[in-house]
Design a protein around this motif. Structure first.
Motif, short mmCIF file in Angstrom:
data_model
loop_
_atom_site.label_atom_id
_atom_site.label_comp_id
_atom_site.label_asym_id
_atom_site.label_seq_id
_atom_site.Cartn_x
_atom_site.Cartn_y
_atom_site.Cartn_z
N GLN A 111 0.81 -1.22 0.00
CA GLN A 111 0.00 0.00 0.00
C GLN A 111 0.84 1.27 0.00
O GLN A 111 0.39 2.31 -0.47
CB GLN A 111 -0.95 -0.02 1.21
N ARG A 112 2.07 1.20 0.52
CA ARG A 112 2.92 2.39 0.51
C ARG A 112 3.80 2.47 -0.74
O ARG A 112 4.70 3.32 -0.82
CB ARG A 112 3.76 2.48 1.78
N GLY A 113 3.56 1.59 -1.69
CA GLY A 113 4.23 1.70 -2.98
C GLY A 113 5.41 0.79 -3.20
O GLY A 113 6.08 0.87 -4.24
N VAL A 114 5.69 -0.12 -2.28
CA VAL A 114 6.79 -1.07 -2.45
C VAL A 114 6.34 -2.17 -3.41
O VAL A 114 5.19 -2.62 -3.37
CB VAL A 114 7.20 -1.68 -1.09
N LYS A 115 7.24 -2.60 -4.30
CA LYS A 115 6.95 -3.72 -5.19
C LYS A 115 7.09 -5.02 -4.39
O LYS A 115 8.20 -5.43 -4.04
CB LYS A 115 7.90 -3.73 -6.37
N VAL A 116 5.97 -5.68 -4.12
CA VAL A 116 5.95 -6.89 -3.31
C VAL A 116 5.60 -8.08 -4.21
O VAL A 116 4.67 -8.02 -5.01
CB VAL A 116 4.94 -6.78 -2.15
N ARG A 117 6.38 -9.15 -4.05
CA ARG A 117 6.09 -10.41 -4.75
C ARG A 117 6.22 -11.55 -3.74
O ARG A 117 7.25 -11.66 -3.05
CB ARG A 117 7.06 -10.64 -5.92
N VAL A 118 5.21 -12.40 -3.67
CA VAL A 118 5.20 -13.51 -2.71
C VAL A 118 4.97 -14.81 -3.46
O VAL A 118 4.02 -14.93 -4.24
CB VAL A 118 4.12 -13.32 -1.63
N LEU A 119 5.83 -15.80 -3.19
CA LEU A 119 5.75 -17.10 -3.85
C LEU A 119 5.62 -18.19 -2.79
O LEU A 119 6.45 -18.29 -1.89
CB LEU A 119 7.00 -17.34 -4.70
N ILE A 120 4.57 -18.99 -2.90
CA ILE A 120 4.29 -20.07 -1.95
C ILE A 120 4.27 -21.39 -2.71
O ILE A 120 3.73 -21.47 -3.81
CB ILE A 120 2.93 -19.87 -1.25
N ASP A 121 4.85 -22.42 -2.13
CA ASP A 121 4.84 -23.72 -2.81
C ASP A 121 3.41 -24.23 -2.94
O ASP A 121 2.59 -24.09 -2.03
CB ASP A 121 5.68 -24.73 -2.04
N GLY A 122 3.13 -24.87 -4.08
CA GLY A 122 1.77 -25.34 -4.35
C GLY A 122 1.33 -26.51 -3.50
O GLY A 122 0.13 -26.76 -3.38
N VAL A 123 2.28 -27.24 -2.89
CA VAL A 123 1.93 -28.37 -2.02
C VAL A 123 2.15 -27.99 -0.56
O VAL A 123 1.24 -28.08 0.27
CB VAL A 123 2.77 -29.62 -2.38
N GLY A 124 3.37 -27.56 -0.22
CA GLY A 124 3.68 -27.22 1.16
C GLY A 124 2.85 -26.08 1.70
O GLY A 124 2.55 -26.02 2.90
N GLY A 125 2.46 -25.15 0.83
CA GLY A 125 1.67 -24.01 1.26
C GLY A 125 0.18 -24.29 1.38
O GLY A 125 -0.60 -23.38 1.64
N GLY A 126 -0.22 -25.55 1.17
CA GLY A 126 -1.62 -25.93 1.24
C GLY A 126 -2.17 -26.20 -0.14
O GLY A 126 -2.51 -25.26 -0.87
N TYR A 127 -2.25 -27.47 -0.53
CA TYR A 127 -2.66 -27.79 -1.89
C TYR A 127 -4.14 -27.46 -2.12
O TYR A 127 -4.50 -26.84 -3.11
CB TYR A 127 -2.40 -29.27 -2.18
N PHE A 128 -5.00 -27.87 -1.21
CA PHE A 128 -6.42 -27.65 -1.41
C PHE A 128 -6.87 -26.27 -0.94
O PHE A 128 -7.86 -25.72 -1.45
CB PHE A 128 -7.24 -28.74 -0.69
N TRP A 129 -6.16 -25.73 0.04
CA TRP A 129 -6.58 -24.43 0.57
C TRP A 129 -5.36 -23.70 1.14
O TRP A 129 -4.65 -24.24 1.97
CB TRP A 129 -7.63 -24.60 1.65
N SER A 130 -5.12 -22.51 0.68
CA SER A 130 -4.04 -21.69 1.21
C SER A 130 -4.62 -20.37 1.71
O SER A 130 -4.95 -19.49 0.91
CB SER A 130 -2.97 -21.42 0.13
N GLY A 131 -4.75 -20.26 3.02
CA GLY A 131 -5.28 -19.04 3.59
C GLY A 131 -4.42 -17.83 3.29
O GLY A 131 -4.92 -16.73 3.06
#
Length: 469
Positions: free
Chosen positions: A164-184
């Motif tokens: 929100q303050r203008g920083v370029k943010v990129r977040v990468l989460i593993d498709g299995v370890g981060g919750g395959y069926f549901w990633s909050g």
């Protein structure tokens, strides 16, 4: 013979021919592309003995389809010439290791870094959140596990505020370890407008050939100048002071200096691979020396031509002259590494392997008993660390060279996962790692031999699953 009998015979013959054709196709592909003899024999056997199912399993998890989908963002670094490399490292028994790692990774060592060790989320999370709060231009965060719990929510808020303050943010989460069926976490950040992606994730069966390939890296890069990496995921279980039901000890590192460029490259590579978006020059500022540690990033994954972290580990063991110290939550390496450790101990090197008394994967605990016996016979000391479960991944050679990062000592980390380690040439830092882990109980041959026959059979059976664990 009735019409039904004729039809059944035709269907049976067709199925048999189809099974043979599929098994032949799998066999040909395995013979051409599988380098591991054990894995090759296993897949061929499965294809022939399990009609259709074996071929389907091989198509889903046996074929490495991972290729970089775009030109790597990583800028071409020139390896230092032999004379230049020798100038950066004091000539000693580890000088050949400097050359070898350069050849394996294609990256130069970077002098002038500061590396700080932190214990679990208790120490690491506040420092990470502080840097996120101070970020001015870019934030790249990659995590295998990123829970939407009390610990994760603090990161959600900090990342959303930065966006929100203008920083370029990129977040990468593993498709299995981060919750395959549901990633909050994915849902929370996406709803808030933060660019977030899930690595090799798809709910569609025809687009899930990568379920066995995971991004196990843990990396946070702030403004291209400060980085955090190690074994620490993001979750409440890592904050020991809050007494979680299943506490996890871990070790994480804050890095500042020229080597951060290589860490940013690694994140940019994974982000572009996942989303197709290249990261611009704002992510890569000019970095000046700030400390004394010589460092180099060692990435590894199924998209590489070789198992880089495994090869570096083998080179390090071969260069050791006094001591080898390994800390890992899971110990089930391939035969070359097991043999290298045993041979090192037999030539008089002190080999200490520190393992948790009980990890969070029972099958791995069962299977590790098998390779530990010949290591003890060769003279290695196996130290068992009591609860809470220690998830750290550390290695030192001769108390002067260190290897830190996300890779466990098992086949999955060395050959299937996308992992990220950092090698460090600094005696003071290596001694700090050694001092951080105080072993208590040494595993003995008598204890292993005391296992009853059913337990020994169970452990040996679990060992057969090594290529798939």
């Amino acid at each position: 013979m009735t019409v039904d009998d004729n039809l059944a015979a035709v269907v049976g013959a067709t199925a048999a021919v189809a099974h043979v054709a599929l098994a032949v196709a799998v066999t040909v592909h395995v013979l051409l592309y599988k380098r591991s003899v054990g894995a090759a024999v296993s897949w061929i056997g499965i294809a022939w003995l399990s009609p259709f199912l074996g071929g389907l399993l091989y198509a889903i998890i046996g074929i490495n389809r991972v290729k970089r989908r775009a030109q790597r963002l990583r800028r071409q670094h020139l390896l230092p010439a032999a004379d230049d490399a020798a100038a950066t490292v004091t000539r000693d028994s580890l000088t050949p290791l400097e050359y070898a790692v350069g050849r394996v990774t294609g990256l130069p060592s970077k002098p002038g870094n500061i590396v700080e060790m932190m214990h679990s989320g208790d120490e690491a999370y506040p420092r990470m959140l502080e840097e996120i709060g101070k970020a001015k231009s870019t934030i790249g965060l990659c995590s295998y596990i990123f829970r939407a719990d009390s610990a994760g929510e603090k990161f959600h808020e900090a990342l959303i505020a930065a966006q929100q303050r203008g920083v370029k943010v990129r977040v990468l989460i593993d498709g299995v370890g981060g919750g395959y069926f549901w990633s909050g976490t994915y849902n929370r950040l996406r709803k808030a407008g933060v660019p977030v992606a899930r690595f090799l994730h798809s709910y569609f069966p025809w687009r899930t050939p990568f379920v066995n390939l995971r991004n196990h890296r843990k990396l946070l890069v702030i403004d291209g100048r400060v980085a955090f990496t190690g074994g620490l995921n993001i979750g409440a279980e890592n904050v020991i002071a809050e007494n979680p039901p299943h506490p996890v000890r871990d070790t994480h590192f804050r890095i500042e200096g020229p080597v951060v460029e290589q860490l940013t490259d690694a994140f940019a590579d994974d982000w572009q691979f996942t989303t197709g978006e290249p990261l611009d020059d704002d992510w890569f500022p000019t970095l000046e020396p700030v400390g004394t540690v010589l460092a180099r990033v060692v990435p590894s994954g199924p998209d590489e031509d070789m198992e880089q972290i495994e090869f570096v580990t083998l080179h390090a063991i071969s260069c050791a002259r006094d001591s080898i110290r390994v800390v890992t939550p899971y110990f089930l390496p391939g035969e070359p590494l097991t043999m290298a450790l045993g041979l090192a101990a037999m030539r008089g090197i002190k080999v200490d392997i520190l393992l948790p008394e009980n990890s969070n994967h029972a099958i791995l605990d069962w299977a590790r008993r098998v390779p530990l016996r010949p290591l003890i016979e060769a003279g290695c000391r196996i130290w068992m660390m009591p609860a809470p479960f220690d998830h750290s991944k550390l290695m030192t050679i001769d108390d002067s060279w260190s290897f830190i990062g996300s890779a466990n000592w098992d086949t999955r980390s060395f050959r299937l996962n996308f992992e990220l380690n950092v090698e460090l040439h600094d005696a003071a830092f290596a001694r700090q790692i050694v001092d951080s882990k105080k072993p208590q109980r040494c595993l003995t041959l008598a204890e292993i031999d005391g296992d009853p026959l059913p337990i020994r059979l169970r452990n040996s059976a679990a060992r057969l699953l090594q290529p798939y664990l």
